[in-house]
Design a protein around this motif. Sequence first.
Motif, PDB file in Angstrom:
ATOM      1  N   ASP A 134       0.860  -1.176   0.000  1.00  0.00           N
ATOM      2  CA  ASP A 134       0.000   0.000   0.000  1.00  0.00           C
ATOM      3  C   ASP A 134       0.900   1.230   0.000  1.00  0.00           C
ATOM      4  O   ASP A 134       1.758   1.367   0.877  1.00  0.00           O
ATOM      5  CB  ASP A 134      -0.912  -0.001   1.233  1.00  0.00           C
ATOM      6  CG  ASP A 134      -1.929   1.110   1.172  1.00  0.00           C
ATOM      7  OD1 ASP A 134      -1.544   2.271   1.454  1.00  0.00           O
ATOM      8  OD2 ASP A 134      -3.095   0.833   0.846  1.00  0.00           O
ATOM      9  N   ARG A 150       0.377   4.250   0.774  1.00  0.00           N
ATOM     10  CA  ARG A 150       0.272   5.085   1.976  1.00  0.00           C
ATOM     11  C   ARG A 150       1.120   4.516   3.110  1.00  0.00           C
ATOM     12  O   ARG A 150       1.758   5.273   3.856  1.00  0.00           O
ATOM     13  CB  ARG A 150      -1.196   5.217   2.396  1.00  0.00           C
ATOM     14  CG  ARG A 150      -2.053   5.905   1.315  1.00  0.00           C
ATOM     15  CD  ARG A 150      -3.508   5.688   1.545  1.00  0.00           C
ATOM     16  NE  ARG A 150      -3.820   4.256   1.392  1.00  0.00           N
ATOM     17  CZ  ARG A 150      -5.032   3.749   1.403  1.00  0.00           C
ATOM     18  NH1 ARG A 150      -6.086   4.536   1.577  1.00  0.00           N
ATOM     19  NH2 ARG A 150      -5.235   2.453   1.251  1.00  0.00           N
ATOM     20  N   THR A 166       4.648   5.332   2.383  1.00  0.00           N
ATOM     21  CA  THR A 166       4.919   6.719   2.750  1.00  0.00           C
ATOM     22  C   THR A 166       5.175   6.844   4.252  1.00  0.00           C
ATOM     23  O   THR A 166       6.127   7.510   4.681  1.00  0.00           O
ATOM     24  CB  THR A 166       3.742   7.627   2.335  1.00  0.00           C
ATOM     25  OG1 THR A 166       3.615   7.576   0.911  1.00  0.00           O
ATOM     26  CG2 THR A 166       3.940   9.061   2.783  1.00  0.00           C
ATOM     27  N   ALA A 167       4.335   6.197   5.060  1.00  0.00           N
ATOM     28  CA  ALA A 167       4.519   6.236   6.518  1.00  0.00           C
ATOM     29  C   ALA A 167       5.849   5.608   6.908  1.00  0.00           C
ATOM     30  O   ALA A 167       6.589   6.151   7.745  1.00  0.00           O
ATOM     31  CB  ALA A 167       3.359   5.530   7.220  1.00  0.00           C
ATOM     32  N   MET A 197       0.519   6.248  10.117  1.00  0.00           N
ATOM     33  CA  MET A 197      -0.265   5.609   9.053  1.00  0.00           C
ATOM     34  C   MET A 197      -1.512   6.438   8.743  1.00  0.00           C
ATOM     35  O   MET A 197      -1.859   6.632   7.576  1.00  0.00           O
ATOM     36  CB  MET A 197      -0.647   4.189   9.468  1.00  0.00           C
ATOM     37  CG  MET A 197       0.529   3.245   9.546  1.00  0.00           C
ATOM     38  SD  MET A 197       0.010   1.614  10.165  1.00  0.00           S
ATOM     39  CE  MET A 197       1.532   1.021  10.861  1.00  0.00           C
ATOM     40  N   THR A 198      -2.175   6.914   9.783  1.00  0.00           N
ATOM     41  CA  THR A 198      -3.362   7.750   9.598  1.00  0.00           C
ATOM     42  C   THR A 198      -2.998   9.033   8.857  1.00  0.00           C
ATOM     43  O   THR A 198      -3.706   9.441   7.926  1.00  0.00           O
ATOM     44  CB  THR A 198      -4.021   8.076  10.954  1.00  0.00           C
ATOM     45  OG1 THR A 198      -4.424   6.844  11.567  1.00  0.00           O
ATOM     46  CG2 THR A 198      -5.215   8.984  10.800  1.00  0.00           C
ATOM     47  N   ALA A 229      -0.722   9.462   6.790  1.00  0.00           N
ATOM     48  CA  ALA A 229      -0.429   9.125   5.390  1.00  0.00           C
ATOM     49  C   ALA A 229      -1.704   8.804   4.605  1.00  0.00           C
ATOM     50  O   ALA A 229      -1.648   8.571   3.405  1.00  0.00           O
ATOM     51  CB  ALA A 229       0.540   7.945   5.331  1.00  0.00           C
ATOM     52  N   GLY A 230      -2.861   8.777   5.299  1.00  0.00           N
ATOM     53  CA  GLY A 230      -4.129   8.557   4.618  1.00  0.00           C
ATOM     54  C   GLY A 230      -4.666   7.143   4.709  1.00  0.00           C
ATOM     55  O   GLY A 230      -5.684   6.819   4.096  1.00  0.00           O
ATOM     56  N   TYR A 231      -4.018   6.270   5.470  1.00  0.00           N
ATOM     57  CA  TYR A 231      -4.471   4.881   5.597  1.00  0.00           C
ATOM     58  C   TYR A 231      -5.432   4.788   6.779  1.00  0.00           C
ATOM     59  O   TYR A 231      -5.084   5.135   7.902  1.00  0.00           O
ATOM     60  CB  TYR A 231      -3.273   3.950   5.819  1.00  0.00           C
ATOM     61  CG  TYR A 231      -3.617   2.481   5.744  1.00  0.00           C
ATOM     62  CD1 TYR A 231      -3.528   1.798   4.540  1.00  0.00           C
ATOM     63  CD2 TYR A 231      -4.017   1.768   6.874  1.00  0.00           C
ATOM     64  CE1 TYR A 231      -3.838   0.444   4.466  1.00  0.00           C
ATOM     65  CE2 TYR A 231      -4.318   0.423   6.807  1.00  0.00           C
ATOM     66  CZ  TYR A 231      -4.230  -0.233   5.599  1.00  0.00           C
ATOM     67  OH  TYR A 231      -4.536  -1.566   5.525  1.00  0.00           O
TER      68      TYR A 231
END
Length: 179
Positions: A77, A79, A82-83, A111-112, A114-116
Amino acid sequence: MTATSAQRAETDIIDMRTPRVLGAYGVTMVLALFGSSALLRTCAPPPAVTTLNVVSDCVSRTNNERTSRGLAALVVDARLNTAAAGHSTYQAQNNLMTHTGAGGTSPGTRMTKAGYVWRTWGENVAAGQPDCASVIGAWMNSAGHRANILNPAFTNIGLAGVKSAKGTIYWTMDLAAPR
């Protein structure tokens, strides 16, 4: 790692209402009063780091461990990548292996951000292993890290390796399942 913490950021404020020309003597006095090392630490850019292209190799090795035990392969994933990359960069810039990130962030918070949107998550970190084979091997030889890798609740993965200015590679593996 599941603990959450917050950390206050400090900011230096400069009064710009009254412009002054300090000259060499004034600068010397400011440095003497406030300490040049603190000023340099505040103004110095973070150390240069190098993000490694390791996601494919490390995820393949992780999925080989899972599928050889009858578990589903994890799906990468972006995102989570990215995290993980942000956290590995933070660790490399600070030469510190930790689950606590910039500003006191937890893995779930990163993680949040980063949009997950996660239902469950886990994180593995490591430092010093030279490549994917070494870091996945080290994690598989550690009960807690192995439990994360082989957790059937996780469906997604993000991974990063970042080399510090001193040459140490800092690894982050973020595992999660969406809500």
